[in-house]
Design an enzyme around this catalytic site. Sequence first.
Site, PDB file in Angstrom:
ATOM      1  N   LYS A  66       6.423 -21.892  32.252  1.00 51.99           N
ATOM      2  CA  LYS A  66       5.218 -22.490  31.668  1.00 51.99           C
ATOM      3  C   LYS A  66       5.130 -22.205  30.171  1.00 51.99           C
ATOM      4  CE  LYS A  66       1.108 -24.005  30.714  1.00 51.99           C
ATOM      5  NZ  LYS A  66      -0.150 -23.524  31.288  1.00 51.99           N
TER       6      LYS A  66
ATOM      7  N   LYS B 150      -2.511 -18.760  21.973  1.00 45.82           N
ATOM      8  CA  LYS B 150      -2.332 -17.692  22.964  1.00 45.82           C
ATOM      9  C   LYS B 150      -0.999 -17.854  23.694  1.00 45.82           C
ATOM     10  CE  LYS B 150      -4.435 -18.503  26.844  1.00 45.82           C
ATOM     11  NZ  LYS B 150      -3.379 -18.764  27.857  1.00 45.82           N
TER      12      LYS B 150
END
Length: 287
Positions: free
Chosen positions: A163, A234
């Site tokens: 991911k 992030k």
Amino acid sequence: MAPATLGFIGLGVMGAPMCRNLAAKSGARVLAFDVKDVPGFTKADSIRGTAQADIIFLSLPGEPEVREVCAELIRHARPGQVIVDCSTAPVALARELAAAFVARGAQFADAPVARTRQAAVEGTLSITVGADAALFRRIEPLLRCMASDVTHCGAPGAGQAVKLLNNMVLSTTVMALAEALAVAKASGVVDAKLLFDALTKGSADSFALRSHGMKALLPESHPERAFPVTYMLKDLDYALELARGAGLDLQGAGTVRRLLEETAALGLGEAYHTALIEAVRRHRTPG
């Protein structure tokens, strides 16, 4: 056969539609918890209240929230229980949590989701999973209540790695599209829409071009409550952390990170991450 009870913690932009699909398609009772009051769910009164569930799903903003919630769940974990983290968090954290839950007789899988909020609503997310093979077989039917693509990537941490690298590649592609668009508009040599149309016919074609380029960059549409600059920043931090652990200093991803940081400093931290083009435009040649 569906377990008697499922738990779901985190009813945000992605979590709420995911939980609805899980409840509607699994045939199981789903106990949901969020720090905010989100109507339309069977509520647990606390994180601990979800601990009666056989399998508990998490959809949380990032590492601090995952750590906090899992610390509580570990205290109440029981043999045979399963925690499935659909948040995006560091690879090292997934491995750490897997070990902590195993020590309590429970199991843990990292299963971060990709694609848009609309995909969450439609149940067509892509989920990459880090878990042992037996656990993956157990949770796959439940994940398919929320996703059209479910990929077993390997042991705990592998789902997060895939991911994070996906988002790293996406953000780098969005940067390249933003730079191409900025040049087209600043030079006046070629119409911006014609440029992107032509790119779809050549080797630069991509999902990012057709979605992020055509739908956000070209019309200058960077709405909030999509996938904001802060979230992409992030995820890049987590990807760069993984790279540093492997002894690599990534130049392209590092550049995207700096541009996203500049974009946030412009007051656009909550805007869709394609707002990065505003930082691109501010880098001018001398003179």
